[in-house]
Design a protein around this motif. Sequence first.
Motif, PDB file in Angstrom:
ATOM      1  N   TYR A 197       0.681  -1.043  -0.050  1.00 40.03           N
ATOM      2  CA  TYR A 197      -0.021   0.259   0.130  1.00 40.03           C
ATOM      3  C   TYR A 197       0.780   1.151  -0.060  1.00 40.03           C
ATOM      4  O   TYR A 197       0.603   2.175  -0.473  1.00 40.03           O
ATOM      5  N   ALA A 198       1.951   1.344   0.813  1.00 39.01           N
ATOM      6  CA  ALA A 198       2.887   2.435   0.774  1.00 39.01           C
ATOM      7  C   ALA A 198       3.422   2.704  -0.758  1.00 39.01           C
ATOM      8  O   ALA A 198       3.573   3.698  -1.211  1.00 39.01           O
ATOM      9  N   GLU A 199       3.730   1.699  -1.321  1.00 34.99           N
ATOM     10  CA  GLU A 199       4.098   1.856  -2.712  1.00 34.99           C
ATOM     11  C   GLU A 199       3.060   2.483  -3.618  1.00 34.99           C
ATOM     12  O   GLU A 199       2.937   3.520  -4.531  1.00 34.99           O
ATOM     13  N   PHE A 200       1.852   2.036  -3.679  1.00 31.99           N
ATOM     14  CA  PHE A 200       0.618   2.325  -4.053  1.00 31.99           C
ATOM     15  C   PHE A 200       0.418   3.831  -3.938  1.00 31.99           C
ATOM     16  O   PHE A 200       0.205   4.809  -4.905  1.00 31.99           O
ATOM     17  N   ASP A 238      -0.265  14.038  -6.394  1.00 27.99           N
ATOM     18  CA  ASP A 238      -0.654  14.911  -7.297  1.00 27.99           C
ATOM     19  C   ASP A 238      -1.727  14.643  -8.337  1.00 27.99           C
ATOM     20  O   ASP A 238      -2.198  15.093  -9.442  1.00 27.99           O
ATOM     21  N   ARG A 239      -2.356  13.306  -8.162  1.00 25.32           N
ATOM     22  CA  ARG A 239      -3.339  12.694  -8.746  1.00 25.32           C
ATOM     23  C   ARG A 239      -4.552  13.050  -8.108  1.00 25.32           C
ATOM     24  O   ARG A 239      -4.538  13.617  -7.071  1.00 25.32           O
ATOM     25  N   PRO A 240      -5.799  13.018  -8.999  1.00 24.94           N
ATOM     26  CA  PRO A 240      -7.076  13.215  -8.209  1.00 24.94           C
ATOM     27  C   PRO A 240      -7.428  12.645  -7.010  1.00 24.94           C
ATOM     28  O   PRO A 240      -8.141  13.052  -6.153  1.00 24.94           O
ATOM     29  N   CYS A 241      -6.788  11.081  -6.866  1.00 22.76           N
ATOM     30  CA  CYS A 241      -7.004  10.593  -5.739  1.00 22.76           C
ATOM     31  C   CYS A 241      -5.768  10.519  -4.672  1.00 22.76           C
ATOM     32  O   CYS A 241      -5.324   9.583  -4.161  1.00 22.76           O
ATOM     33  N   ASP A 242      -5.172  11.677  -4.643  1.00 21.10           N
ATOM     34  CA  ASP A 242      -4.057  11.777  -4.033  1.00 21.10           C
ATOM     35  C   ASP A 242      -4.005  11.152  -2.455  1.00 21.10           C
ATOM     36  O   ASP A 242      -4.956  11.665  -1.722  1.00 21.10           O
ATOM     37  N   MET A 243      -3.417  10.127  -2.213  1.00 23.72           N
ATOM     38  CA  MET A 243      -3.731   9.468  -0.759  1.00 23.72           C
ATOM     39  C   MET A 243      -2.121   9.368  -0.136  1.00 23.72           C
ATOM     40  O   MET A 243      -1.949   8.554   0.817  1.00 23.72           O
ATOM     41  N   HIS A 300      -1.231   2.113   6.399  1.00 27.95           N
ATOM     42  CA  HIS A 300      -1.948   1.276   7.368  1.00 27.95           C
ATOM     43  C   HIS A 300      -1.795   1.657   8.769  1.00 27.95           C
ATOM     44  O   HIS A 300      -3.075   1.673   9.554  1.00 27.95           O
ATOM     45  N   GLU A 301      -0.618   2.394   9.146  1.00 35.02           N
ATOM     46  CA  GLU A 301      -0.421   2.746  10.647  1.00 35.02           C
ATOM     47  C   GLU A 301      -1.480   3.914  11.077  1.00 35.02           C
ATOM     48  O   GLU A 301      -2.163   3.933  11.801  1.00 35.02           O
TER      49      GLU A 301
END
Length: 340
Positions: A165-168, A174-179, A184-185
């Motif tokens: 998930y960290a890589e994803f 800078d994308r519309p879904c910037d996360m 997880h933490e």
Amino acid sequence: EAGGLAHLLPGYRLVKNPQHRAEVEEFWGLKRGQISPNPGLTAWDMITGLEDGTVGLLWIAATNPAVSMPDLERTKAALMRSPFTIYQDAYYPTETATYAHVLLPAAQWSEKTGVMTNSERTVTLCPAFRRPPGEAKADWEIFAEVGRRLGFVGEFAFANSAEVYAEFVKLTRDRPCDMTGLSHEQLRSQGPTQWPHPAEEMGRTGDGEINFTPPPHHKSPSTPSSKRLYTNLRFHTPDGRARFGAYHSRGLAEPPDPDYPFVLTTGRLYGHWHTLTRTGRIEKTRQMHPEPFIEIHPRDAARLEITDNQLVEVRSRRSKTFFPAKITKAIAPGTVFVPM
């Protein structure tokens, strides 16, 4: 946003977009041009590829195409022609498993830790609460192990799903879904969180309070805390303006005719999902919906002299089957319904 479709890359990127390909190539350390500009095959393209020999290996994960695909007899014949089929699923036996050369047991949702995003962009950490049985593994573990055995040891050196998930989330910057502000933490301690949720620069104000500000490169169509996007009327387009597209129906691919006068629709039932690989094994849901049926309007039933619960033959241009009739005004005249 995960890029799991044949024409997408992570972070709402398009395979056909050269800039998007370049961004992902740079992130993954690939040579420029290594990602093909051609989208991958759709599910039906894979079936036709098996027919003409252009698909030499088929890897099926978490689906049951021997039941769910259209033109089922043609699909089954194509699966029989597959030179090598890998079937990865949490359930066995299934109809598709009979066509596989290799079976890979996968963990269910309760047996693996991962992240789920719902339709309102809320990201939730779903921790495992029991161990997978036997040799079953989480899907990411299976893919990563195969990747390492193919020689990509460093590229698939994930120790756990948190690292995946960290890589994803880095690919969402800078994308519309910037996360980039999620992990997880953080999800474990903070709870479900809506995206966009970019990484924030943390500083302290003169009175000692912590001040959070988005990084300067972040251009959100709304504030990160907004429950609704685009309230500031800025959209994810080059000029920030919305785009409207006019689409005109081409009609049905196979319109009704005197030989086939009905339109067949399919859908879900409350107690069953997809092809019954899971819900068909639960006694409570089997009692709720013990058998399939076909819904037909009373006017059509009267014209065909069909009575309620009568077993009727349903025929298409490709095949036929049998269902007990369920006469109901819930379906429109000229249309019939069969649950998937």
